[in-house]
Design a protein around this motif. Structure first.
Motif, mmCIF file in Angstrom:
data_model
loop_
_atom_site.group_PDB
_atom_site.id
_atom_site.type_symbol
_atom_site.label_atom_id
_atom_site.label_comp_id
_atom_site.label_asym_id
_atom_site.label_seq_id
_atom_site.Cartn_x
_atom_site.Cartn_y
_atom_site.Cartn_z
ATOM 1 N N GLU A 96 2.661 10.236 -9.548
ATOM 2 C CA GLU A 96 1.827 10.689 -10.917
ATOM 3 C C GLU A 96 1.357 11.836 -10.706
ATOM 4 O OE1 GLU A 96 -0.611 7.205 -11.230
ATOM 5 O OE2 GLU A 96 0.858 5.866 -11.590
ATOM 6 N N LEU A 97 0.942 12.235 -9.393
ATOM 7 C CA LEU A 97 0.314 13.666 -9.082
ATOM 8 C C LEU A 97 1.325 14.617 -9.136
ATOM 9 C CD1 LEU A 97 -2.456 12.366 -6.842
ATOM 10 C CD2 LEU A 97 -2.893 12.971 -9.057
ATOM 11 N N GLY A 98 2.800 14.476 -9.008
ATOM 12 C CA GLY A 98 3.566 15.418 -9.038
ATOM 13 C C GLY A 98 3.892 15.954 -7.552
ATOM 14 N N THR A 99 3.266 15.255 -6.507
ATOM 15 C CA THR A 99 3.521 15.717 -5.099
ATOM 16 C C THR A 99 4.522 14.835 -4.411
ATOM 17 O OG1 THR A 99 1.787 14.347 -4.385
ATOM 18 C CG2 THR A 99 1.115 16.469 -5.008
ATOM 19 N N GLY A 100 4.960 13.716 -4.975
ATOM 20 C CA GLY A 100 5.793 12.511 -4.387
ATOM 21 C C GLY A 100 7.204 12.996 -5.020
ATOM 22 N N ASN A 101 8.077 12.170 -4.424
ATOM 23 C CA ASN A 101 9.472 12.222 -4.893
ATOM 24 C C ASN A 101 9.955 10.503 -5.317
ATOM 25 O OD1 ASN A 101 11.082 11.653 -2.698
ATOM 26 N ND2 ASN A 101 10.419 13.731 -2.135
ATOM 27 N N ILE A 102 11.109 10.473 -5.946
ATOM 28 C CA ILE A 102 11.524 9.024 -6.081
ATOM 29 C C ILE A 102 12.074 8.380 -4.845
ATOM 30 C CG2 ILE A 102 13.909 9.708 -6.834
ATOM 31 C CD1 ILE A 102 11.708 7.118 -8.498
ATOM 32 N N GLY A 159 0.884 -1.013 0.051
ATOM 33 C CA GLY A 159 0.008 0.163 -0.027
ATOM 34 C C GLY A 159 0.707 1.488 -0.078
ATOM 35 N N GLN A 160 1.825 1.279 0.642
ATOM 36 C CA GLN A 160 2.892 2.344 0.740
ATOM 37 C C GLN A 160 3.465 2.619 -0.567
ATOM 38 O OE1 GLN A 160 5.484 1.544 3.840
ATOM 39 N NE2 GLN A 160 4.075 2.247 5.593
ATOM 40 N N VAL A 161 3.734 1.426 -1.310
ATOM 41 C CA VAL A 161 4.351 1.767 -2.440
ATOM 42 C C VAL A 161 3.411 2.200 -3.653
ATOM 43 C CG1 VAL A 161 5.367 0.190 -4.542
ATOM 44 C CG2 VAL A 161 6.047 0.018 -2.348
ATOM 45 N N GLU A 162 2.181 1.801 -3.474
ATOM 46 C CA GLU A 162 1.148 2.317 -4.364
ATOM 47 C C GLU A 162 0.810 3.766 -4.143
ATOM 48 O OE1 GLU A 162 0.045 0.769 -7.060
ATOM 49 O OE2 GLU A 162 1.118 -0.991 -6.725
ATOM 50 N N ALA A 163 0.892 4.118 -2.901
ATOM 51 C CA ALA A 163 0.559 5.545 -2.451
ATOM 52 C C ALA A 163 1.884 6.390 -2.980
ATOM 53 C CB ALA A 163 0.478 5.543 -0.986
ATOM 54 N N ALA A 164 2.957 5.816 -2.846
ATOM 55 C CA ALA A 164 4.179 6.675 -3.362
ATOM 56 C C ALA A 164 4.069 6.800 -4.953
ATOM 57 C CB ALA A 164 5.440 5.878 -2.720
ATOM 58 N N LYS A 165 3.930 5.828 -5.513
ATOM 59 C CA LYS A 165 3.604 6.004 -6.998
ATOM 60 C C LYS A 165 2.744 6.775 -7.505
ATOM 61 C CE LYS A 165 5.187 1.333 -8.285
ATOM 62 N NZ LYS A 165 4.812 -0.038 -8.814
ATOM 63 N N LYS A 166 1.407 6.642 -6.802
ATOM 64 C CA LYS A 166 0.374 7.718 -7.077
ATOM 65 C C LYS A 166 0.953 9.192 -6.733
ATOM 66 C CE LYS A 166 -4.462 8.119 -6.985
ATOM 67 N NZ LYS A 166 -5.612 6.987 -6.877
ATOM 68 N N ARG A 167 1.420 9.374 -5.627
ATOM 69 C CA ARG A 167 2.091 10.653 -5.446
ATOM 70 C C ARG A 167 3.117 11.352 -6.539
ATOM 71 N NH1 ARG A 167 2.113 8.721 -0.134
ATOM 72 N NH2 ARG A 167 4.120 8.284 -0.105
#
Length: 86
Positions: A71-77, A61-69
């Motif tokens: 995609e939305l431009g609010t997360g980082n690699i 779930g954390q991986v999927e949330a990080a991927k979504k962030r």
């Protein structure tokens, strides 16, 4: 002469019967202990397995949330790499 010999034979047989009953009781108790021990080992293994499965789902779930962030431009690699490392 025969009476004491017969009495000794009967007493010996009674003692052997008592011994066999005690040994049987001990075997039943040993079996009960082994059964309870096996049950507890299975219960513990099931608990450990459930815990690992829950942890795996949470990590996914954390991986999927990080991927979504991302995609939305609010997360980082780095967040994604961190989540995948878990």
């Amino acid at each position: 002469i025969y009476q004491p010999i017969l009495r000794i034979g009967v007493e010996k047989a009674e003692l052997q019967s008592d011994l066999a009953a005690i040994q049987l009781q001990g075997a039943w108790q040993d079996m009960a202990v082994r059964t309870v021990s096996a049950y507890l080992e299975v219960a513990q293994a099931q608990h450990v397995l459930t815990t690992y499965q829950d942890q795996k789902m949470a990590s996914q779930g954390q991986v999927e949330a990080a991927k979504k962030r991302i995609e939305l431009g609010t997360g980082n690699i780095f967040d994604l790499n961190d989540a995948q490392a878990r």
